[in-house]
Design a protein around this motif. Structure first.
Motif, mmCIF file in Angstrom:
data_model
loop_
_atom_site.group_PDB
_atom_site.id
_atom_site.type_symbol
_atom_site.label_atom_id
_atom_site.label_comp_id
_atom_site.label_asym_id
_atom_site.label_seq_id
_atom_site.Cartn_x
_atom_site.Cartn_y
_atom_site.Cartn_z
ATOM 1 N N TRP A 56 39.436 45.544 34.645
ATOM 2 C CA TRP A 56 38.706 45.061 35.824
ATOM 3 C C TRP A 56 39.152 45.823 37.067
ATOM 4 C CZ3 TRP A 56 39.318 39.035 35.167
ATOM 5 C CH2 TRP A 56 38.465 38.593 34.145
ATOM 6 N N ARG A 57 40.467 46.048 37.176
ATOM 7 C CA ARG A 57 40.995 46.771 38.326
ATOM 8 C C ARG A 57 40.470 48.209 38.322
ATOM 9 N NH1 ARG A 57 46.225 45.677 37.578
ATOM 10 N NH2 ARG A 57 46.699 47.639 36.549
ATOM 11 N N GLY A 60 36.662 48.243 39.054
ATOM 12 C CA GLY A 60 36.271 47.707 40.366
ATOM 13 C C GLY A 60 35.552 46.376 40.269
ATOM 14 N N GLN A 64 39.788 41.952 43.367
ATOM 15 C CA GLN A 64 40.296 43.228 43.890
ATOM 16 C C GLN A 64 41.358 43.004 44.972
ATOM 17 O OE1 GLN A 64 39.357 46.391 42.691
ATOM 18 N NE2 GLN A 64 38.637 45.005 41.097
ATOM 19 N N TYR A 75 49.051 40.615 42.598
ATOM 20 C CA TYR A 75 47.832 39.998 43.104
ATOM 21 C C TYR A 75 48.196 38.865 44.053
ATOM 22 C CZ TYR A 75 45.162 42.489 39.560
ATOM 23 O OH TYR A 75 44.574 43.466 38.809
#
Length: 94
Positions: A56-57, A60, A64, A75
């Motif tokens: 996911w990082r 994008g 985020q 995070y």
């Protein structure tokens, strides 16, 4: 004699204040670190694997709200809460 006693008192006060300062700094670090989650903790929160969070990082997508500290990725827990609220709000409105 008063000068020696005064110097000893000043030294003791300085040492005590350094201990208090070190404790305050340690407490602040602990509070700051509670604010951030590791990739593994985020994966547990979203009931997925750490590899998915890394993807996911990279892609994008997903939350985020991360920072890099050297090789570590952290995070922001408050930003994750906001991300969750935005996602839920968007789905309910549709």
């Amino acid at each position: 004699m008063d000068t020696a006693g005064s110097a000893a008192t000043q030294t003791a006060v300085k040492a005590a204040s350094e201990v208090v300062t070190e404790r305050a700094v340690a407490r602040h670090r602990k509070d700051v670190m509670k604010r951030y989650l590791t990739t593994a903790e985020v994966a547990e929160r979203y009931r997925t694997s750490p590899a998915t969070i890394r993807y996911w990082r990279y892609a994008g997508t997903g939350p985020q709200c991360f920072i890099r500290r050297g090789r570590h990725v952290l995070y922001d827990a408050e930003a994750l809460d906001k991300y969750d609220a935005d996602e839920i709000g968007g789905r309910c409105a549709a």
